[in-house]
Design a protein around this motif. Structure first.
Motif, short mmCIF file in Angstrom:
data_model
loop_
_atom_site.label_atom_id
_atom_site.label_comp_id
_atom_site.label_asym_id
_atom_site.label_seq_id
_atom_site.Cartn_x
_atom_site.Cartn_y
_atom_site.Cartn_z
N THR A 91 33.02 47.62 84.16
CA THR A 91 33.62 46.35 84.58
C THR A 91 33.03 45.27 83.69
O THR A 91 31.82 45.06 83.67
N LYS A 113 40.13 53.56 83.46
CA LYS A 113 39.31 53.49 84.68
C LYS A 113 38.39 52.28 84.69
O LYS A 113 37.72 52.04 85.70
N ARG A 115 37.67 47.99 83.83
CA ARG A 115 38.31 46.74 84.23
C ARG A 115 37.79 45.60 83.37
O ARG A 115 36.59 45.54 83.09
N ILE A 117 37.93 41.38 83.19
CA ILE A 117 38.28 40.11 83.83
C ILE A 117 38.00 39.01 82.81
O ILE A 117 36.87 38.87 82.34
N ASN A 142 44.74 46.86 84.35
CA ASN A 142 43.31 46.68 84.60
C ASN A 142 42.76 45.43 83.94
O ASN A 142 41.54 45.29 83.80
N THR A 144 42.59 41.29 84.29
CA THR A 144 42.81 40.12 85.14
C THR A 144 42.47 38.87 84.34
O THR A 144 41.36 38.77 83.81
N GLU A 156 33.01 37.27 90.31
CA GLU A 156 32.74 38.70 90.48
C GLU A 156 31.24 38.96 90.56
O GLU A 156 30.42 38.18 90.06
#
Length: 276
Positions: A91, A113, A115, A117, A142, A144, A156
């Protein structure tokens, strides 16, 4: 997408579509003559010139892609992925969408898998950036994009990596530290060493970052032929500095953050600094 190269190594990026024609000073080349045919093949224009056709790498696309804000170039994209240890399934929070080059590299690195942001303060840059990203990463479920200011904090938590391409990253240090997992890495791209100096000072002052390191990469291509071996006339010299740091427990002078060791163990405990 296809990358065409002529006999003088000039390169042209285009997207193939049935019924369309590629135009350049060497003539016309029908897209239908390439679609479904060999990658790495040679194709003749209506003026008798031959063009080599290959699939563009991400680096080639970055150099040729439409852009608004200044992009991060291929040599720095690769180093960001490597030195920030962007891994499949991670992430990643990124700040500064720009023209989408870095975002595309991050999406490729984290895989389906993972992500990404992205915080971007200028909403007007989003459509062009997304168009660029989707040319190399068609499926962006995936990703944002948050219209917001990373200086005001990161929503986050338990983030694996933070990648900053903003002019004053020191303003984001506290929020980055709050968002990162222990052992998570922050990396920042900055064009000037004065900015790096201010960032390093903010990281030290925060106290939650260790292993603070800064590097600069110079890329020097070479021209190699049968009769000549020499550096290329042009090189990608300075483009920016990369500063990495690792989120750790604050260091407390005179104590350790471990459980008490056995009585016969040797533990180095840093003594308070003394002055003459």
């Amino acid at each position: 997408m296809v990358l065409l190269q002529d006999r003088k190594a000039r390169r042209y990026l285009t997207t193939l579509s049935q019924g369309q024609v590629f135009h350049c000073h060497l003539g016309r080349l029908a897209h239908d003559g390439l679609i479904g045919h060999s990658v790495g093949g040679w194709y003749r224009t209506d003026r008798g010139h031959t063009l080599l056709a290959v699939r563009p790498t991400l680096g080639e696309f970055v150099r040729q892609m439409p852009r608004g804000p200044q992009i991060i170039y291929s040599k720095d994209l690769g180093n960001i992925v490597a030195f920030a240890d962007i891994f499949p399934g991670a992430t990643v929070v990124e700040s500064g969408l720009g023209s989408g080059a870095l975002t595309a590299a991050l999406l490729r690195a984290v895989g389906e898998k993972g992500r990404v942001i992205t915080y971007e303060i200028e909403e007007s840059v989003v459509p062009r950036a997304m168009a660029n990203i989707q040319r190399v990463i068609p499926h962006t479920a995936n990703l944002t994009v948050t219209i917001g200011d990373v200086y005001q904090g990161i929503e986050e938590s338990q983030v694996d990596r933070v990648v900053l391409d903003v002019p004053e990253p020191w303003q984001a240090v506290a929020g980055v530290a709050d968002a990162l997992v222990m052992g998570g890495i922050m990396i920042s791209f900055l064009p000037t060493i004065l900015q790096v100096h201010q960032l390093a000072g903010a990281l030290e002052e925060d106290g939650r970052f260790q292993m603070i390191e800064t590097l600069e990469t110079l890329l020097r291509p070479w021209h190699v032929t049968e009769r000549s071996v020499r550096p290329a006339h042009r090189m990608v010299a300075h483009s920016g500095f990369l500063t990495t740091s690792v989120r750790c427990m604050p260091r407390v002078i005179g104590t350790v953050n471990n459980p008490a060791p056995p009585s016969n163990a040797n533990v180095d405990v840093e003594a308070p600094e003394t002055r003459d």
